[in-house]
Design an enzyme around this catalytic site. Structure first.
Site, short mmCIF file in Angstrom:
data_model
loop_
_atom_site.label_atom_id
_atom_site.label_comp_id
_atom_site.label_asym_id
_atom_site.label_seq_id
_atom_site.Cartn_x
_atom_site.Cartn_y
_atom_site.Cartn_z
N TYR A 48 24.90 -23.54 -26.17
CA TYR A 48 24.02 -24.18 -26.82
C TYR A 48 24.67 -25.35 -27.75
O TYR A 48 25.04 -24.99 -28.62
CB TYR A 48 22.94 -23.35 -27.47
CG TYR A 48 22.13 -22.34 -26.72
CD1 TYR A 48 22.23 -22.43 -25.31
CD2 TYR A 48 21.37 -21.37 -27.28
CE1 TYR A 48 21.34 -21.62 -24.53
CE2 TYR A 48 20.85 -20.25 -26.46
CZ TYR A 48 20.92 -20.65 -25.07
OH TYR A 48 19.90 -19.76 -24.26
N GLY A 208 7.33 -24.18 -22.74
CA GLY A 208 6.45 -24.97 -23.75
C GLY A 208 5.04 -25.23 -23.00
O GLY A 208 4.26 -25.50 -23.75
N LEU A 210 2.67 -23.19 -21.64
CA LEU A 210 1.74 -22.40 -21.87
C LEU A 210 0.98 -22.55 -23.29
O LEU A 210 0.17 -22.11 -23.87
CB LEU A 210 2.09 -20.98 -21.60
CG LEU A 210 2.12 -20.55 -20.15
CD1 LEU A 210 3.23 -19.16 -20.34
CD2 LEU A 210 0.89 -20.30 -19.43
N GLY A 212 -0.34 -25.08 -24.04
CA GLY A 212 -1.30 -26.24 -23.86
C GLY A 212 -1.06 -27.53 -24.04
O GLY A 212 -2.15 -28.58 -23.97
N LYS A 213 -0.02 -27.72 -24.39
CA LYS A 213 0.26 -29.28 -25.19
C LYS A 213 0.20 -30.41 -24.03
O LYS A 213 0.13 -31.45 -24.46
CB LYS A 213 1.60 -29.40 -25.76
CG LYS A 213 2.78 -29.13 -25.02
CD LYS A 213 4.01 -29.32 -25.94
CE LYS A 213 4.35 -28.30 -26.83
NZ LYS A 213 5.62 -28.34 -27.49
#
Length: 319
Positions: A48, A208, A210, A212-213
């Site tokens: 990461y 990301g 879900l 709704g963006k």
């Protein structure tokens, strides 16, 4: 975590964006909010931010939060290089990655060490021997696998159990799991339940989607618009996923909650799940996720979401 003595919080804090999209100020606020809300499980990896996520966690452990407040999980077996990411789950590769992670984290052990992904070039017996050494040397308290199929989990658990009587065993499996990705239910979930392994879900919000963006547009500051994460999100911007997102949004509107709260509540209710690891770029995004732990979906809503997101299951999983 399964039948082990390891205790983890229902929500975990993912750090994939730390050191790159999330700076030290926002990371510190996220970690403090997370711990104050009762969270403990912090998930990171050697890859990461090319190690910057672990370095950032290490700096926060030096003054912002106590080490004993956290259950630290990191992953090894993948390393960057001029030719891109290289999988290396050999004994040398895994133990070298673990030593480097401990140095960046500023601690003498991690609570959970996971093999990041399968390595077809290394015998599973060798990979498992590295996990055993990680525990017996005190560098890891528990070990597991990430992104491995059920057969590999079963084989690794058998190898660890049968090698000696030192009590080292496979503890957990970390895989992608959400309303948009339920493939683990075909064989990983039954295997984890049978073997007594804890299941960790990464990307519980469907990368990301879900939230709704993306229902109406592509926000300029979103992952899907990011040059290094667009390909990560794109698989779930299709018509099949859109139908699931609309169902989640409809349920959320009826319950007076945010779509991501509904999506997380659905996942947290799964019997085999130990922890859902949420990755937030900002403290505000994390606080919205933390609010989901008190939501219990009505049975009819849960059943409707089950139906609209049901994975295709055939032979041999269903006979």
């Amino acid at each position: 975590m399964g039948r082990s003595g390891l205790r983890v919080s229902e929500l975990g804090l993912g750090t994939m964006t730390w050191g790159r999209d999330t700076d030290e100020i926002d990371a510190a606020e996220q970690l403090r909010d997370f711990v104050d809300a009762g969270g403990s499980f912090v998930d990171t990896a050697a890859t990461y931010g090319d190690g910057d996520a672990e370095r950032l966690i290490g700096s926060l452990l030096a003054g912002k939060v106590r080490r004993d407040e956290l259950v630290l999980c990191t992953k090894g077996g993948v390393r960057g290089g001029p030719a891109g990411a290289q999988v290396d789950a050999s004994r040398g590769g895994l133990l070298a990655d673990l030593d480097s992670s401990l140095e960046r984290l500023g601690t003498d052990h991690v609570d959970l060490y996971l093999v990041a992904c399968p390595d077809p070039a290394t015998p599973l017996e060798e990979t498992v021997s590295a996990l055993r050494q990680a525990v017996t040397s005190g560098r890891a308290r528990y070990v597991g696998l990430a992104n491995h199929p059920a057969w590999a989990a079963a084989r690794a658990a058998t190898l660890l159990q049968g090698a000696s009587c030192d009590g080292v065993g496979l503890t957990g499996l970390e895989l992608e799991y959400s309303l948009l990705q339920r493939g683990v239910e075909r064989d990983v979930v039954p295997a984890a339940s049978t073997l007594g392994l804890g299941l960790l879900a990464w990307s519980p919000l469907g990368r990301g989607v879900l939230t709704g963006k993306y229902r109406r547009s592509l926000p300029a500051d979103s992952r899907a618009a990011s040059p290094h994460l667009a390909a990560f999100v794109d698989p779930y911007l299709d018509d099949v996923s859109s139908a699931v997102v609309e169902a989640v949004a409809t349920a959320a509107e009826g319950l007076g909650r945010a779509p991501l709260e509904v999506a997380l509540a659905w996942l947290l209710a799964r019997d085999t799940l130990a922890c859902a690891v949420v990755g937030a770029r900002t403290p505000a995004q994390l606080r919205t996720s933390l609010a989901a732990v008190d939501l219990a979906l009505p049975a009819e809503v849960h059943a409707a979401l089950d139906d609209v997101s049901a994975p295709e299951v055939g032979y041999p999983e269903r006979w």
